[in-house]
Scaffold this motif. Structure first.
Motif, PDB file in Angstrom:
ATOM      1  N   MET A   1      13.920  30.556  45.962  1.00 29.78           N
ATOM      2  CA  MET A   1      14.436  31.436  44.898  1.00 29.78           C
ATOM      3  C   MET A   1      15.278  32.543  45.522  1.00 29.78           C
ATOM      4  O   MET A   1      14.896  33.152  46.504  1.00 29.78           O
ATOM      5  CB  MET A   1      13.257  32.051  44.127  1.00 29.78           C
ATOM      6  N   SER A   2      16.430  32.811  44.930  1.00 28.98           N
ATOM      7  CA  SER A   2      17.331  33.822  45.469  1.00 28.98           C
ATOM      8  C   SER A   2      16.782  35.227  45.228  1.00 28.98           C
ATOM      9  O   SER A   2      16.056  35.487  44.271  1.00 28.98           O
ATOM     10  CB  SER A   2      18.702  33.685  44.818  1.00 28.98           C
ATOM     11  N   GLU A   3      17.156  36.125  46.126  1.00 30.99           N
ATOM     12  CA  GLU A   3      16.802  37.533  45.962  1.00 30.99           C
ATOM     13  C   GLU A   3      17.522  38.132  44.760  1.00 30.99           C
ATOM     14  O   GLU A   3      17.048  39.100  44.162  1.00 30.99           O
ATOM     15  CB  GLU A   3      17.192  38.296  47.232  1.00 30.99           C
ATOM     16  N   TYR A   4      18.658  37.540  44.387  1.00 36.28           N
ATOM     17  CA  TYR A   4      19.508  38.109  43.348  1.00 36.28           C
ATOM     18  C   TYR A   4      19.512  37.241  42.095  1.00 36.28           C
ATOM     19  O   TYR A   4      19.549  36.014  42.169  1.00 36.28           O
ATOM     20  CB  TYR A   4      20.937  38.264  43.863  1.00 36.28           C
ATOM     21  N   VAL A   5      19.503  37.897  40.946  1.00 31.61           N
ATOM     22  CA  VAL A   5      19.597  37.165  39.682  1.00 31.61           C
ATOM     23  C   VAL A   5      21.034  36.701  39.462  1.00 31.61           C
ATOM     24  O   VAL A   5      21.277  35.600  38.974  1.00 31.61           O
ATOM     25  CB  VAL A   5      19.083  38.025  38.510  1.00 31.61           C
ATOM     26  N   VAL A   6      21.999  37.541  39.835  1.00 32.06           N
ATOM     27  CA  VAL A   6      23.415  37.168  39.784  1.00 32.06           C
ATOM     28  C   VAL A   6      24.088  37.674  41.054  1.00 32.06           C
ATOM     29  O   VAL A   6      23.858  38.808  41.484  1.00 32.06           O
ATOM     30  CB  VAL A   6      24.130  37.760  38.550  1.00 32.06           C
ATOM     31  N   GLU A   7      24.894  36.809  41.661  1.00 31.34           N
ATOM     32  CA  GLU A   7      25.610  37.201  42.879  1.00 31.34           C
ATOM     33  C   GLU A   7      27.038  36.667  42.817  1.00 31.34           C
ATOM     34  O   GLU A   7      27.263  35.499  42.503  1.00 31.34           O
ATOM     35  CB  GLU A   7      24.895  36.650  44.103  1.00 31.34           C
ATOM     36  N   LEU A   8      27.983  37.565  43.075  1.00 26.04           N
ATOM     37  CA  LEU A   8      29.398  37.204  43.160  1.00 26.04           C
ATOM     38  C   LEU A   8      29.808  37.319  44.622  1.00 26.04           C
ATOM     39  O   LEU A   8      29.599  38.367  45.248  1.00 26.04           O
ATOM     40  CB  LEU A   8      30.236  38.139  42.290  1.00 26.04           C
ATOM     41  N   LYS A   9      30.397  36.264  45.169  1.00 28.29           N
ATOM     42  CA  LYS A   9      30.757  36.248  46.586  1.00 28.29           C
ATOM     43  C   LYS A   9      32.249  35.972  46.771  1.00 28.29           C
ATOM     44  O   LYS A   9      32.781  35.010  46.203  1.00 28.29           O
ATOM     45  CB  LYS A   9      29.961  35.172  47.335  1.00 28.29           C
ATOM     46  N   ASN A  10      32.898  36.819  47.562  1.00 24.23           N
ATOM     47  CA  ASN A  10      34.278  36.579  48.023  1.00 24.23           C
ATOM     48  C   ASN A  10      35.241  36.227  46.895  1.00 24.23           C
ATOM     49  O   ASN A  10      36.091  35.345  47.041  1.00 24.23           O
ATOM     50  CB  ASN A  10      34.292  35.449  49.063  1.00 24.23           C
ATOM     51  N   ALA A  11      35.113  36.935  45.761  1.00 24.14           N
ATOM     52  CA  ALA A  11      35.951  36.603  44.602  1.00 24.14           C
ATOM     53  C   ALA A  11      37.330  37.232  44.724  1.00 24.14           C
ATOM     54  O   ALA A  11      37.468  38.418  45.007  1.00 24.14           O
ATOM     55  CB  ALA A  11      35.285  37.075  43.314  1.00 24.14           C
ATOM     56  N   THR A  12      38.352  36.414  44.496  1.00 23.66           N
ATOM     57  CA  THR A  12      39.738  36.891  44.453  1.00 23.66           C
ATOM     58  C   THR A  12      40.348  36.442  43.125  1.00 23.66           C
ATOM     59  O   THR A  12      40.168  35.305  42.700  1.00 23.66           O
ATOM     60  CB  THR A  12      40.550  36.318  45.624  1.00 23.66           C
ATOM     61  N   LYS A  13      41.054  37.366  42.473  1.00 24.73           N
ATOM     62  CA  LYS A  13      41.718  37.058  41.213  1.00 24.73           C
ATOM     63  C   LYS A  13      43.122  37.626  41.251  1.00 24.73           C
ATOM     64  O   LYS A  13      43.308  38.831  41.452  1.00 24.73           O
ATOM     65  CB  LYS A  13      40.955  37.637  40.021  1.00 24.73           C
ATOM     66  N   ARG A  14      44.105  36.751  41.047  1.00 23.24           N
ATOM     67  CA  ARG A  14      45.508  37.158  41.098  1.00 23.24           C
ATOM     68  C   ARG A  14      46.126  37.076  39.703  1.00 23.24           C
ATOM     69  O   ARG A  14      45.835  36.165  38.934  1.00 23.24           O
ATOM     70  CB  ARG A  14      46.296  36.253  42.051  1.00 23.24           C
ATOM     71  N   PHE A  15      46.974  38.053  39.414  1.00 18.94           N
ATOM     72  CA  PHE A  15      47.822  38.026  38.232  1.00 18.94           C
ATOM     73  C   PHE A  15      49.259  38.200  38.708  1.00 18.94           C
ATOM     74  O   PHE A  15      49.491  38.643  39.843  1.00 18.94           O
ATOM     75  CB  PHE A  15      47.445  39.147  37.263  1.00 18.94           C
ATOM     76  N   PRO A  16      50.243  37.855  37.880  1.00 21.62           N
ATOM     77  CA  PRO A  16      51.646  38.012  38.314  1.00 21.62           C
ATOM     78  C   PRO A  16      51.938  39.428  38.806  1.00 21.62           C
ATOM     79  O   PRO A  16      51.745  40.407  38.080  1.00 21.62           O
ATOM     80  CB  PRO A  16      52.431  37.691  37.031  1.00 21.62           C
ATOM     81  N   GLY A  17      52.325  39.539  40.063  1.00 20.59           N
ATOM     82  CA  GLY A  17      52.718  40.822  40.627  1.00 20.59           C
ATOM     83  C   GLY A  17      51.585  41.683  41.134  1.00 20.59           C
ATOM     84  O   GLY A  17      51.824  42.768  41.667  1.00 20.59           O
ATOM     85  N   VAL A  18      50.329  41.217  41.006  1.00 17.69           N
ATOM     86  CA  VAL A  18      49.217  42.074  41.434  1.00 17.69           C
ATOM     87  C   VAL A  18      48.006  41.211  41.795  1.00 17.69           C
ATOM     88  O   VAL A  18      47.755  40.169  41.194  1.00 17.69           O
ATOM     89  CB  VAL A  18      48.836  43.080  40.318  1.00 17.69           C
ATOM     90  N   ILE A  19      47.276  41.656  42.821  1.00 20.67           N
ATOM     91  CA  ILE A  19      45.983  41.054  43.156  1.00 20.67           C
ATOM     92  C   ILE A  19      44.915  41.991  42.608  1.00 20.67           C
ATOM     93  O   ILE A  19      44.708  43.097  43.118  1.00 20.67           O
ATOM     94  CB  ILE A  19      45.819  40.869  44.675  1.00 20.67           C
ATOM     95  N   ALA A  20      44.251  41.573  41.523  1.00 19.64           N
ATOM     96  CA  ALA A  20      43.287  42.448  40.846  1.00 19.64           C
ATOM     97  C   ALA A  20      41.977  42.542  41.604  1.00 19.64           C
ATOM     98  O   ALA A  20      41.340  43.603  41.636  1.00 19.64           O
ATOM     99  CB  ALA A  20      43.032  41.941  39.429  1.00 19.64           C
ATOM    100  N   LEU A  21      41.547  41.440  42.223  1.00 17.73           N
ATOM    101  CA  LEU A  21      40.332  41.424  43.043  1.00 17.73           C
ATOM    102  C   LEU A  21      40.642  40.716  44.349  1.00 17.73           C
ATOM    103  O   LEU A  21      41.374  39.717  44.366  1.00 17.73           O
ATOM    104  CB  LEU A  21      39.187  40.681  42.336  1.00 17.73           C
ATOM    105  N   ARG A  22      40.063  41.235  45.436  1.00 14.53           N
ATOM    106  CA  ARG A  22      40.279  40.609  46.747  1.00 14.53           C
ATOM    107  C   ARG A  22      38.943  40.600  47.497  1.00 14.53           C
ATOM    108  O   ARG A  22      38.386  41.640  47.824  1.00 14.53           O
ATOM    109  CB  ARG A  22      41.322  41.393  47.544  1.00 14.53           C
ATOM    110  N   ASN A  23      38.388  39.383  47.710  1.00 14.27           N
ATOM    111  CA  ASN A  23      37.111  39.225  48.430  1.00 14.27           C
ATOM    112  C   ASN A  23      36.018  40.138  47.863  1.00 14.27           C
ATOM    113  O   ASN A  23      35.307  40.811  48.610  1.00 14.27           O
ATOM    114  CB  ASN A  23      37.296  39.501  49.926  1.00 14.27           C
ATOM    115  N   MET A  24      35.894  40.150  46.528  1.00 13.14           N
ATOM    116  CA  MET A  24      34.943  41.041  45.855  1.00 13.14           C
ATOM    117  C   MET A  24      33.513  40.504  45.961  1.00 13.14           C
ATOM    118  O   MET A  24      33.272  39.307  45.866  1.00 13.14           O
ATOM    119  CB  MET A  24      35.343  41.207  44.381  1.00 13.14           C
TER     120      MET A  24
END
Length: 501
Positions: A1-24
């Motif tokens: 069982m994980s220590e975390y109920v929800v975990e986000l790893k290394n998330a990157t999200k790009r939109f035109p002209g901007v990187i909104a998230l980088r390795n979040m």
């Protein structure tokens, strides 16, 4: 069982002209309240939308109880146990509490008919578990913001959410409603539910949260136990620098009376309001919710009709019947409802910045595009508006950057009196300092600034004088050098007490 109920790893999200998230990164334990903090434009909204399936990350993974998940839409995120109570509540006000809670999750009886008896009972029970003794058959819109927010939380409880994200949940609540919300958050935590609590109010994070995660410019900065950090540490993490003075008060030269109000009356709302505001000063307006501060300014600005009293601008009596007249008389009004009254969300930054002074940006019947571009770029630079370009649609900006556009719009006028109604609500501490510096520049230029604020440190930090209101009346006027210029005495007056001489 994980220590975390929800975990986000290394998330990157790009939109035109901007990187909104980088390795979040974000990791929430069961039975934990995790504070999430960052400047406007830091990526909080995008992070929330990735977790709730509104956006899909270009890179990175989401885990729920250690199991990797991919969310194609919000329904899949909700099915996995992730819920979000957004700052702008998703409530159908004409529908009953029961209908709002069970929408798309109907309970059906024999023959496929909706089983309202069971749904009403369950709705009453879940609302009671959140401290709300309400009739679930009544329309949601008949209740205040506090109850409406609990309806949203009830939806999350009903789907057996493992994690609830609360996005600026206290921004439009009164003091008692905030207390109830915090009590509810603690009770949900005790049930083993993980909570992500997004807030610009540092004192709320220290009062409520177990740990806090700081993000900046779309990147993860750090996560610490609340007991291991402090205000300065959080601010430095958010803005990448220390803010030695949260309220960088600068003093202008007190000039003549810019605005004088005598015995202002508005039926059932304002009762003989009197005050004076000076050029070269900031006049703060303090008071509890419903004290009549905004109503006073709306009456002065011609947005609401008055029943009696006199208004003088720069020594001349005026009879203002509309906002158009008020603007012509040199008044700028930055309303607290920036989206509803301050901006045209579907238009660009360029367009919004000139709306209050089209004449000043025109050559005869034509717009002076060169001047619009030059002044717009100055506004973007001086107010530090985070945007890919001056042609970005305002509705695509974060809330704090939208507020900066509103300020820029009015700075571009020939106003001599600037009314700021809750100018830093929903804005992070770094952006707040930028707003304060705009105020400083206005008073140093000899302008008059009137600031309505529900944050007492802001009132004390930035005002030269303070008018305290209660029930549509002025209870006290306090100068900065007065012995009463402190939180205790101003709150005493706000509650109806009398200040001695």
């Amino acid at each position: 069982m994980s220590e975390y109920v929800v975990e986000l790893k290394n998330a990157t999200k790009r939109f035109p002209g901007v990187i909104a998230l980088r390795n979040m990164h974000l990791a929430v334990r069961p039975g934990e309240i995790l504070g999430l903090i960052g400047e406007n434009g830091a990526g909080k909204s995008t992070l929330i939308k990735v977790l709730t399936g509104v956006h899909q990350p270009d890179e990175g993974e989401i885990y729920v109880n250690g199991e990797r998940k991919t969310f194609k839409d919000p329904n899949e995120s909700a099915a996995a146990g992730i819920a979000c109570v957004y700052q702008e509540l998703n409530i159908e006000k004409l529908l009953s509490i029961t209908d709002n809670i069970f929408i798309n999750k109907w309970i059906k009886g024999p023959g496929g008919l909706l089983d309202y008896k069971t749904m009403h009972q369950k709705a009453k029970e879940v609302m009671a578990s959140l401290g709300q003794d309400v009739d679930p058959t009544k329309p949601a819109g008949t209740f205040g913001m506090g109850v409406q927010q609990m309806i949203e939380i009830a939806k999350a409880v009903l789907i057996d959410a493992k994690m609830i994200i609360m996005d600026e949940p206290t921004s439009s609540l009164g003091e008692k409603e905030v207390e109830q919300l915090m009590k509810t958050c603690r009770e949900l935590r005790d049930r083993g539910i993980g909570i992500v609590f997004v807030s610009h109010k540092l004192e709320e994070l220290f009062e409520l949260c177990d740990r806090v995660t700081v993000i900046r410019d779309g990147e993860y900065i750090w996560t610490k136990a609340v007991s291991e950090t402090d205000n300065d540490d959080l601010i430095a993490g958010m803005v990448g620098r220390t803010l030695d003075n949260l309220f960088p008060k600068e003093f202008g030269t007190k000039g003549s009376v810019a605005l004088k109000v005598e015995n202002l009356e508005e039926g059932g709302v304002l009762h003989g309001v009197n005050f004076e505001a000076y050029n070269g000063q900031i006049l703060g307006f303090a008071g509890l919710v419903g004290a009549g501060r905004t109503e006073t300014m709306r009456a002065i600005f011609g947005a609401d009709p008055i029943d009696g009293g006199k208004i003088y601008i720069q020594g001349k009596e005026v009879n203002i019947k509309s906002p158009r007249q008020a603007i012509a008389e040199g008044i700028a009004f930055l309303t607290e409802d920036r989206k509803g009254q301050g901006l045209v969300l579907a238009q660009s930054i360029r367009t919004n910045l000139i709306l209050a002074n089209l004449k000043g940006f025109s050559n005869g019947p034509f717009l002076n595009e060169k001047k619009i571009e030059e002044e717009g770029q100055k506004n973007i630079s001086s107010l530090r508006i985070k945007t890919p370009s001056i042609d970005e649609i305002v509705g695509q900006l974060s809330g704090g950057n939208q507020q900066k556009v509103v300020i820029g719009k009015w700075v571009n006028t020939d106003a001599s009196i600037f009314i700021f109604d809750e100018p830093t609500r929903g804005i992070d501490v770094g952006a707040k300092v930028e707003v304060y510096n705009v105020m400083n520049s206005l008073v140093k230029a000899g302008k008059c600034v009137i600031m309505i604020s529900s944050e007492m440190p802001e009132i004390l930090g930035m005002s030269d004088r303070v008018v305290v209101m209660r029930g549509g009346k002025v209870m006290a006027t306090v100068d900065r050098d007065s012995k009463h210029f402190n939180q205790e005495d101003i709150m005493k007056a706000a509650w109806g007490g009398t200040l001695d001489d």
